[in-house]
Scaffold this active site. Structure first.
Site, PDB file in Angstrom:
ATOM      1  N   ASP A  49       0.793  -1.186   0.133  1.00 46.38           N
ATOM      2  CA  ASP A  49       0.038   0.167  -0.073  1.00 46.38           C
ATOM      3  C   ASP A  49       0.809   1.406   0.136  1.00 46.38           C
ATOM      4  O   ASP A  49       2.087   1.283   0.020  1.00 46.38           O
ATOM      5  CB  ASP A  49      -1.090  -0.069   1.120  1.00 46.38           C
ATOM      6  CG  ASP A  49      -0.604  -0.311   2.530  1.00 46.38           C
ATOM      7  OD1 ASP A  49      -1.314  -0.712   3.456  1.00 46.38           O
ATOM      8  OD2 ASP A  49       0.523   0.185   2.526  1.00 46.38           O
ATOM      9  N   LYS A  71      -3.851   3.562  -3.737  1.00 43.58           N
ATOM     10  CA  LYS A  71      -5.068   4.392  -4.369  1.00 43.58           C
ATOM     11  C   LYS A  71      -5.520   3.808  -5.575  1.00 43.58           C
ATOM     12  O   LYS A  71      -4.476   3.383  -6.492  1.00 43.58           O
ATOM     13  CB  LYS A  71      -4.522   5.758  -4.453  1.00 43.58           C
ATOM     14  CG  LYS A  71      -4.018   6.415  -3.354  1.00 43.58           C
ATOM     15  CD  LYS A  71      -5.049   7.411  -2.594  1.00 43.58           C
ATOM     16  CE  LYS A  71      -4.649   8.211  -1.447  1.00 43.58           C
ATOM     17  NZ  LYS A  71      -5.564   9.027  -0.695  1.00 43.58           N
ATOM     18  N   MET A 184      -2.272   9.585  12.413  1.00 45.60           N
ATOM     19  CA  MET A 184      -3.230  10.164  11.479  1.00 45.60           C
ATOM     20  C   MET A 184      -4.111  11.234  12.180  1.00 45.60           C
ATOM     21  O   MET A 184      -5.532  11.478  12.107  1.00 45.60           O
ATOM     22  CB  MET A 184      -4.497   9.122  11.258  1.00 45.60           C
ATOM     23  CG  MET A 184      -3.892   7.752  10.331  1.00 45.60           C
ATOM     24  SD  MET A 184      -4.976   6.580  10.243  1.00 45.60           S
ATOM     25  CE  MET A 184      -4.583   5.618  11.882  1.00 45.60           C
TER      26      MET A 184
HETATM   27  N1  SAH Z   1       0.799   0.391  10.658  1.00 42.06           N
HETATM   28  C1  SAH Z   1       1.532   1.706  10.477  1.00 42.06           C
HETATM   29  C2  SAH Z   1       0.394   3.000  10.815  1.00 42.06           C
HETATM   30  C3  SAH Z   1      -0.575   3.324   9.684  1.00 42.06           C
HETATM   31  S1  SAH Z   1      -1.509   4.659  10.093  1.00 42.06           S
HETATM   32  C4  SAH Z   1       2.777   2.050  11.488  1.00 42.06           C
HETATM   33  O1  SAH Z   1       2.716   0.843  12.155  1.00 42.06           O
HETATM   34  O2  SAH Z   1       3.428   2.877  11.489  1.00 42.06           O
HETATM   35  C5  SAH Z   1      -0.889   5.787   8.916  1.00 42.06           C
HETATM   36  C6  SAH Z   1      -0.227   6.925   9.804  1.00 42.06           C
HETATM   37  O3  SAH Z   1       1.071   6.657  10.473  1.00 42.06           O
HETATM   38  C7  SAH Z   1      -0.126   8.322   9.311  1.00 42.06           C
HETATM   39  O4  SAH Z   1      -1.076   8.938   9.086  1.00 42.06           O
HETATM   40  C8  SAH Z   1       1.081   8.841  10.099  1.00 42.06           C
HETATM   41  O5  SAH Z   1       0.448   9.421  11.160  1.00 42.06           O
HETATM   42  C9  SAH Z   1       2.025   7.675  10.611  1.00 42.06           C
HETATM   43  N2  SAH Z   1       3.242   7.151   9.840  1.00 42.06           N
HETATM   44  C10 SAH Z   1       3.511   6.324   9.012  1.00 42.06           C
HETATM   45  N3  SAH Z   1       4.517   6.576   8.592  1.00 42.06           N
HETATM   46  C11 SAH Z   1       5.083   7.738   8.738  1.00 42.06           C
HETATM   47  C12 SAH Z   1       6.364   8.375   8.554  1.00 42.06           C
HETATM   48  N4  SAH Z   1       6.958   8.048   7.838  1.00 42.06           N
HETATM   49  N5  SAH Z   1       6.369   9.776   8.926  1.00 42.06           N
HETATM   50  C13 SAH Z   1       5.478  10.137   9.841  1.00 42.06           C
HETATM   51  N6  SAH Z   1       4.229   9.571  10.015  1.00 42.06           N
HETATM   52  C14 SAH Z   1       4.133   8.347   9.694  1.00 42.06           C
END
Ligand code: SAH
Length: 274
Positions: A49, A71, A184
């Site tokens: 994704d 997307k 998020m």
């Molecule tokens: N499973 C993922 C989270 C998915 S939800 C995990 O464990 O990290 C998606 C959210 O993760 C985004 O909206 C943001 O808040 C955060 N996120 C993921 N990658 C990121 C990154 N490189 N930098 C900042 N926030 C990140």
């Protein structure tokens, strides 16, 4: 006929495959686990994704079938049910399927739902954890999520809050010596500020917003809870909001920023002096 029956009926009685749910980490390909890299390179099909970085996609082997579910045309995400069906379909066709997700698949990743969809078909599965955005971004921003002088606990919260309907215990979030990490949360910054201050958190509490953490594009915006909306407006997705006094440590411990700054400096010198 039920969707699952249809899929079963369509499947040939070949040897059943397997689904491996894999965490890709927050972006830097060096943060993939050794196991994640191994299974990615052995996969027949990779269903991935939006949050899987380009550098990680570059590690896929050409023989793997690649299916992007981030997307669709028209900018809509592929519906969860359709992703579940893809996993089932490819595994029943005998393939070793890697389901690759940003961060850790069990942290705001719907990993559990996808595995539950495999159960009716007795499809075997494994889970390879990944570095979640909170750990990765905090480490690269120089923010220890706990610290004996600042915070004895840390909490990960989804910012996908439906106003007025959230089940969040704001009183417990607003307590002292506690670090909050909102995933998020950019669009919900004013709700977060309003609720936390209403439940007693000072508006001068230090905060940080980390955009595209662990990548060369990482930006760390720091300020106080009172400024969260302005900072959130300046940040682009994906971004993480960290609230608590540990964020102040970033000023001294932001090793990654210093490294990229000195790289830029060296590059500028090479450009200037050859
Ligand atoms: N499973 C993922 C989270 C998915 S939800 C995990 O464990 O990290 C998606 C959210 O993760 C985004 O909206 C943001 O808040 C955060 N996120 C993921 N990658 C990121 C990154 N490189 N930098 C900042 N926030 C990140």
């Amino acid at each position: 006929m039920h969707t699952s029956d249809t899929l079963y009926a369509l499947s040939t009685p070949t040897k059943i495959g397997k689904v491996i749910l894999v965490g890709a980490g927050p972006g830097d390909p060096d943060l993939l686990t050794v196991k994640a890299l191994r299974v990615i390179q052995q996969a027949d099909a990779i269903i991935y994704d939006r949050l899987v970085s380009d550098e990680i996609i570059a590690l896929f082997r050409p023989h793997s079938q690649l299916i992007f579910v981030g997307k669709q045309a028209g900018n809509h995400c592929v519906p969860q049910q359709q992703i579940n069906n893809l996993l089932v379909e490819h595994a029943l066709a005998g393939k070793q399927v890697v389901r690759l997700k940003g961060g850790d698949p069990f942290i705001f990743g719907r990993g559990g739902e996808e595995l539950e969809a495999l159960l009716p078909f007795n499809i075997p599965f494994e889970v390879v954890p990944g570095i979640t955005a909170a750990s990765g971004c905090a480490a690269y921003a120089g923010i220890p999520l706990t610290h004996r002088d600042h915070a004895q606990s840390v909490q990960f919260i989804t910012g996908h809050l439906k106003q007025g309907q959230d089940q969040i215990d704001w009183l417990s979030l607003a307590r002292a010596k506690h670090t909050l990490v909102f995933y998020m949360g950019l669009n919900q910054s004013s709700v977060i500020r309003h609720k936390l201050s209403a439940y007693g958190m000072s508006l001068t509490t230090p905060i940080a917003i980390i955009e595209r953490g662990t990548t060369i594009h990482q930006r760390v915006l720091t300020g106080e809870l009172a400024q969260i909306d302005i900072l959130a407006q300046q940040a682009a997705s994906p971004a993480l909001i960290i609230i608590g006094s540990v964020t102040q440590l970033s000023q001294q411990l932001n090793w990654f920023q210093q490294q990229t700054d000195s790289m830029t400096h060296i590059e500028q010198c090479i450009e200037l002096y050859g």
